[in-house]
Write a protein that holds these residues in place. Structure first.
Motif, PDB file in Angstrom:
ATOM      1  N   LEU A  40       1.230  -1.119  -0.069  1.00 37.66           N
ATOM      2  CA  LEU A  40       1.030  -2.123   0.973  1.00 37.66           C
ATOM      3  C   LEU A  40       2.191  -3.107   1.016  1.00 37.66           C
ATOM      4  N   ALA A  41       2.674  -3.548  -0.141  1.00 36.10           N
ATOM      5  CA  ALA A  41       3.809  -4.472  -0.163  1.00 36.10           C
ATOM      6  C   ALA A  41       5.044  -3.844   0.483  1.00 36.10           C
ATOM      7  N   ARG A  42       5.273  -2.564   0.228  1.00 42.22           N
ATOM      8  CA  ARG A  42       6.403  -1.860   0.846  1.00 42.22           C
ATOM      9  C   ARG A  42       6.210  -1.730   2.358  1.00 42.22           C
ATOM     10  N   VAL A  43       4.973  -1.441   2.790  1.00 48.74           N
ATOM     11  CA  VAL A  43       4.687  -1.337   4.227  1.00 48.74           C
ATOM     12  C   VAL A  43       4.957  -2.674   4.909  1.00 48.74           C
ATOM     13  N   LEU A  44       4.521  -3.763   4.286  1.00 47.80           N
ATOM     14  CA  LEU A  44       4.746  -5.088   4.883  1.00 47.80           C
ATOM     15  C   LEU A  44       6.230  -5.425   4.944  1.00 47.80           C
ATOM     16  N   GLN A  45       6.983  -5.023   3.923  1.00 44.90           N
ATOM     17  CA  GLN A  45       8.425  -5.259   3.955  1.00 44.90           C
ATOM     18  C   GLN A  45       9.081  -4.442   5.065  1.00 44.90           C
ATOM     19  N   LEU A  46       8.693  -3.186   5.202  1.00 48.83           N
ATOM     20  CA  LEU A  46       9.253  -2.354   6.258  1.00 48.83           C
ATOM     21  C   LEU A  46       8.841  -2.855   7.637  1.00 48.83           C
ATOM     22  N   ALA A  47       7.656  -3.457   7.743  1.00 47.98           N
ATOM     23  CA  ALA A  47       7.210  -4.013   9.019  1.00 47.98           C
ATOM     24  C   ALA A  47       8.093  -5.186   9.424  1.00 47.98           C
ATOM     25  N   ARG A  48       8.506  -5.992   8.451  1.00 44.14           N
ATOM     26  CA  ARG A  48       9.409  -7.104   8.779  1.00 44.14           C
ATOM     27  C   ARG A  48      10.744  -6.596   9.301  1.00 44.14           C
ATOM     28  N   ARG A  49      11.116  -5.392   8.903  1.00 42.68           N
ATOM     29  CA  ARG A  49      12.375  -4.785   9.347  1.00 42.68           C
ATOM     30  C   ARG A  49      12.187  -3.900  10.579  1.00 42.68           C
ATOM     31  N   ASP A  50      10.959  -3.750  11.065  1.00 45.62           N
ATOM     32  CA  ASP A  50      10.621  -2.876  12.193  1.00 45.62           C
ATOM     33  C   ASP A  50      10.995  -1.421  11.921  1.00 45.62           C
ATOM     34  N   ALA A  51      10.846  -0.995  10.691  1.00 47.79           N
ATOM     35  CA  ALA A  51      11.140   0.391  10.302  1.00 47.79           C
ATOM     36  C   ALA A  51       9.851   1.203  10.342  1.00 47.79           C
ATOM     37  N   THR A  52       9.358   1.448  11.554  1.00 51.61           N
ATOM     38  CA  THR A  52       8.052   2.095  11.706  1.00 51.61           C
ATOM     39  C   THR A  52       8.056   3.539  11.208  1.00 51.61           C
ATOM     40  N   GLU A  53       9.163   4.235  11.350  1.00 51.26           N
ATOM     41  CA  GLU A  53       9.204   5.631  10.916  1.00 51.26           C
ATOM     42  C   GLU A  53       9.047   5.739   9.400  1.00 51.26           C
ATOM     43  N   ALA A  54       9.618   4.795   8.668  1.00 57.16           N
ATOM     44  CA  ALA A  54       9.500   4.806   7.212  1.00 57.16           C
ATOM     45  C   ALA A  54       8.115   4.350   6.759  1.00 57.16           C
ATOM     46  N   MET A  55       7.416   3.601   7.600  1.00 65.37           N
ATOM     47  CA  MET A  55       6.087   3.093   7.246  1.00 65.37           C
ATOM     48  C   MET A  55       5.014   4.173   7.336  1.00 65.37           C
ATOM     49  N   GLU A  56       5.163   5.090   8.267  1.00 65.24           N
ATOM     50  CA  GLU A  56       4.095   6.043   8.571  1.00 65.24           C
ATOM     51  C   GLU A  56       3.634   6.875   7.372  1.00 65.24           C
ATOM     52  N   PRO A  57       4.542   7.457   6.561  1.00 70.67           N
ATOM     53  CA  PRO A  57       4.028   8.233   5.417  1.00 70.67           C
ATOM     54  C   PRO A  57       3.318   7.366   4.377  1.00 70.67           C
ATOM     55  N   LEU A  58       3.755   6.128   4.238  1.00 73.90           N
ATOM     56  CA  LEU A  58       3.102   5.238   3.279  1.00 73.90           C
ATOM     57  C   LEU A  58       1.708   4.848   3.760  1.00 73.90           C
ATOM     58  N   VAL A  59       1.578   4.600   5.069  1.00 75.70           N
ATOM     59  CA  VAL A  59       0.259   4.277   5.624  1.00 75.70           C
ATOM     60  C   VAL A  59      -0.667   5.490   5.486  1.00 75.70           C
ATOM     61  N   ALA A  60      -0.123   6.671   5.721  1.00 78.10           N
ATOM     62  CA  ALA A  60      -0.924   7.895   5.561  1.00 78.10           C
ATOM     63  C   ALA A  60      -1.359   8.069   4.103  1.00 78.10           C
ATOM     64  N   ALA A  61      -0.518   7.665   3.154  1.00 79.23           N
ATOM     65  CA  ALA A  61      -0.891   7.758   1.741  1.00 79.23           C
ATOM     66  C   ALA A  61      -2.041   6.811   1.411  1.00 79.23           C
TER      67      ALA A  61
END
Length: 191
Positions: free
Chosen positions: A65-86
């Protein structure tokens, strides 16, 4: 009763000899778990301080979740998707809802930026995807008020900019002007 007493007196010295080994093994397990929790907390603090840390899908749910929130601040949605799926495979609905909410926010921010620049065609699918993420966040945690609010905002964007919901072609069909409100429960007849 005497057989139980005699069995206890025979096994007591062996149990006393095994007890320090069991206590040592328990202490080692507790120390290992504590070290792992401290390492996870250090990584979470580093991610919150915007230091880049790679996180795998097997990492603890809070670290993902911390990594997803960091990627969200960067608008890196493609990198967020596998982590959210996990996070979906974990039994952590509150964390999953926050991750889905962050992904929806990142997509909605990108769509709003495109709308401000007048690029309505690429903004539409992003708003639709943001709405889907807000709905999924609400499925994981139905009382998530922020997700409800942002879902309403994204839904209003589609309604206020009908060009965003256009399916085929470059021209919109002319529709008769709607005089009555779209609020549920309001009569559509004459006043």
């Amino acid at each position: 009763m005497s057989s139980l007493s005699s069995a206890w007196s025979r096994s007591r010295p062996h149990l006393l000899l095994a007890l320090p080994g069991l206590l040592l093994a328990g202490a080692l397990v507790a120390g290992g778990l504590s070290w792992r929790a401290q390492a996870t907390n250090r990584d979470i603090a580093a991610l919150e301080a915007n230091h880049d840390r790679p996180v795998t899908t097997e990492a603890p749910a809070q670290l993902i979740l911390a990594r997803v929130l960091q990627l969200a601040r960067r608008d890196a949605t493609e990198a967020m998707e596998p982590l959210v799926a996990a996070l979906e495979s974990r039994d952590a609905p509150a964390l999953l809802a926050r991750a889905r909410y962050a992904l929806g926010n990142a997509r909605l921010r990108r769509a709003l930026d495109l709308i401000e620049r007048g690029q309505l065609d690429p903004a539409g699918p992003l708003i639709v995807l943001a709405r889907q993420e807000y709905r999924r966040a609400l499925q994981a945690r139905p009382a998530f008020w922020d997700a409800k609010f942002n879902l309403d905002v994204a839904s209003r964007l589609i309604r206020d900019f009908p060009e965003l919901d256009r399916q085929i072609g470059d021209e919109l069909k002319a529709e008769p002007k709607k005089i009555w409100t779209d609020i549920p429960g309001q009569p559509r007849g004459a006043p």
